[in-house]
Design a protein around this motif. Structure first.
Motif, short mmCIF file in Angstrom:
data_model
loop_
_atom_site.label_atom_id
_atom_site.label_comp_id
_atom_site.label_asym_id
_atom_site.label_seq_id
_atom_site.Cartn_x
_atom_site.Cartn_y
_atom_site.Cartn_z
N PHE A 175 0.87 -1.18 0.00
CA PHE A 175 0.00 0.00 0.00
C PHE A 175 0.90 1.22 0.00
N LYS A 176 0.93 1.93 -1.11
CA LYS A 176 1.81 3.09 -1.26
C LYS A 176 1.01 4.23 -1.85
N VAL A 177 0.90 5.31 -1.09
CA VAL A 177 0.10 6.44 -1.53
C VAL A 177 0.58 7.70 -0.84
N THR A 178 0.34 8.84 -1.47
CA THR A 178 0.52 10.15 -0.82
C THR A 178 -0.83 10.84 -0.85
N ASP A 179 -1.36 11.13 0.33
CA ASP A 179 -2.70 11.68 0.43
C ASP A 179 -2.71 12.75 1.52
N PRO A 180 -3.26 13.94 1.26
CA PRO A 180 -3.24 15.01 2.27
C PRO A 180 -3.96 14.66 3.55
N LYS A 192 -1.69 13.20 6.26
CA LYS A 192 -0.74 14.03 7.00
C LYS A 192 -1.13 14.00 8.48
N HIS A 193 -0.17 14.32 9.33
CA HIS A 193 -0.50 14.48 10.75
C HIS A 193 -1.31 15.75 10.93
N THR A 194 -2.08 15.80 12.01
CA THR A 194 -2.94 16.96 12.26
C THR A 194 -2.14 18.27 12.36
N ALA A 195 -0.90 18.19 12.82
CA ALA A 195 -0.06 19.40 12.90
C ALA A 195 0.27 19.97 11.53
N HIS A 196 0.09 19.17 10.50
CA HIS A 196 0.41 19.60 9.14
C HIS A 196 -0.84 19.66 8.27
N GLY A 197 -2.00 19.74 8.92
CA GLY A 197 -3.24 19.93 8.19
C GLY A 197 -3.95 18.65 7.79
N LYS A 202 -5.25 14.41 9.01
CA LYS A 202 -6.18 13.82 9.96
C LYS A 202 -5.58 12.64 10.73
N VAL A 203 -4.31 12.34 10.53
CA VAL A 203 -3.65 11.27 11.28
C VAL A 203 -3.33 11.78 12.68
N GLY A 204 -3.61 10.96 13.68
CA GLY A 204 -3.52 11.43 15.06
C GLY A 204 -2.14 11.36 15.68
N LYS A 205 -1.26 10.47 15.20
CA LYS A 205 0.06 10.30 15.80
C LYS A 205 1.14 10.67 14.79
N ILE A 206 2.17 11.33 15.26
CA ILE A 206 3.18 11.91 14.39
C ILE A 206 3.94 10.83 13.61
N ASP A 207 3.99 9.62 14.16
CA ASP A 207 4.69 8.54 13.46
C ASP A 207 3.75 7.66 12.64
N GLY A 208 2.47 8.01 12.62
CA GLY A 208 1.50 7.29 11.80
C GLY A 208 1.05 5.96 12.37
N THR A 209 1.39 5.67 13.62
CA THR A 209 1.07 4.35 14.16
C THR A 209 -0.38 4.21 14.63
N ASP A 210 -1.19 5.26 14.48
CA ASP A 210 -2.63 5.08 14.69
C ASP A 210 -3.31 4.59 13.42
N ILE A 211 -2.58 4.52 12.32
CA ILE A 211 -3.12 3.99 11.07
C ILE A 211 -3.26 2.47 11.20
N LEU A 212 -4.40 1.96 10.77
CA LEU A 212 -4.62 0.52 10.76
C LEU A 212 -5.46 0.15 9.55
N GLU A 258 6.49 0.67 6.43
CA GLU A 258 7.89 0.77 6.04
C GLU A 258 8.36 2.22 6.07
N TYR A 259 7.45 3.14 5.69
CA TYR A 259 7.81 4.56 5.65
C TYR A 259 6.54 5.39 5.85
N TYR A 260 6.67 6.46 6.62
CA TYR A 260 5.57 7.40 6.78
C TYR A 260 6.13 8.80 6.92
N ALA A 261 5.56 9.74 6.17
CA ALA A 261 5.97 11.15 6.23
C ALA A 261 4.78 11.96 6.73
N SER A 262 4.88 12.46 7.95
CA SER A 262 3.77 13.19 8.56
C SER A 262 3.48 14.51 7.86
N THR A 263 4.47 15.06 7.18
CA THR A 263 4.30 16.37 6.54
C THR A 263 3.64 16.29 5.17
#
Length: 222
Positions: A72-77, A80-85, A87-97, A112-117
């Motif tokens: 699963f590889k995608v870039t979707d706004p 992003k983490h909430t600090a960057h506009g 809806k992901v709740g944790k800066i490291d993306g570990t609330d994603i399931l 494997e990789y997550y970019a909060s920004t």
């Protein structure tokens, strides 16, 4: 066919894990939807989910694939983490399931990789069945700042995988094994680089190497 022994193995060339990669299309992945009571709620409340629809024409072969580690590889706004506009709740993306099509059966996954920004994510999701004659829908959930780490890394890779080395693209090369065998590698001189999916290792062909010690009790790697 080369059989690895119990001693250290000297990888002069890059380590390659050859797998089929499923290329998929998204069903309504452009808009995040507010969670309802019927959605996944184990361990807290997830604010959002999106449906992922796997196109059967992009599934390799003529037979359904069982317990398949899907990329699963995608870039979707929205990712992003909430600090960057986003809806992901944790800066490291570990609330994603991820869940199956019923929205409640959790699937094992590894990030494997997550970019909060930017909302870019590279993850491997163990899908129970990927269909060759019909679409396969699954869900990705996010938006729970109080969640524990939702990953089940070793659960993604069954006993057929003797070692999985992602070699993430970072400052320091990592050759950690994602399987339960823990056949972790130690890099000497080799450096991190970008690869076709995420990270890769760069070798100069002279004295760069990755050493992997086969753990006791693990079957030989062919």
């Amino acid at each position: 066919m080369k059989r690895f022994s119990n001693k250290k193995i000297n990888f002069i060339a890059a380590i390659l894990l050859i797998i089929f990669i499923v290329i998929f299309s998204f069903g309504d992945f452009s808009k995040a939807k507010k969670a309802s009571a019927a959605w996944y709620a184990t361990g807290g409340t997830w604010g959002y989910r999106k449906q992922i629809t796997v196109d059967p024409e992009k599934v390799s072969g003529s037979s359904n694939l069982t317990d398949f580690p899907m990329l699963f590889k995608v870039t979707d706004p929205d990712l992003k983490h909430t600090a960057h506009g986003g809806k992901v709740g944790k800066i490291d993306g570990t609330d994603i399931l991820f869940t199956s099509s019923d929205g409640s059966t959790k699937l094992s996954h590894e990030i494997e990789y997550y970019a909060s920004t930017t909302g870019e994510i590279i993850a491997w999701v163990k899908v129970p069945t990927l269909y060759t004659a019909q679409q396969t829908p699954i869900y990705v959930y996010f938006g729970n700042s109080g969640a524990s780490d939702q990953q089940n890394v070793t659960g993604v890779w069954d006993s057929n995988f003797k070692g999985v080395w992602h070699m993430p693209n970072g400052t320091t090369l990592s050759a950690a094994d994602s399987t339960s065998n823990a056949n972790n590698g130690v890099a000497t001189n080799a450096t991190a680089a970008s690869g076709h999916i995420g990270g890769a290792a760069s070798f100069d062909g002279t004295d760069d190497e990755i050493l992997v010690t086969r753990n006791a009790g693990t079957d030989d790697i062919n």
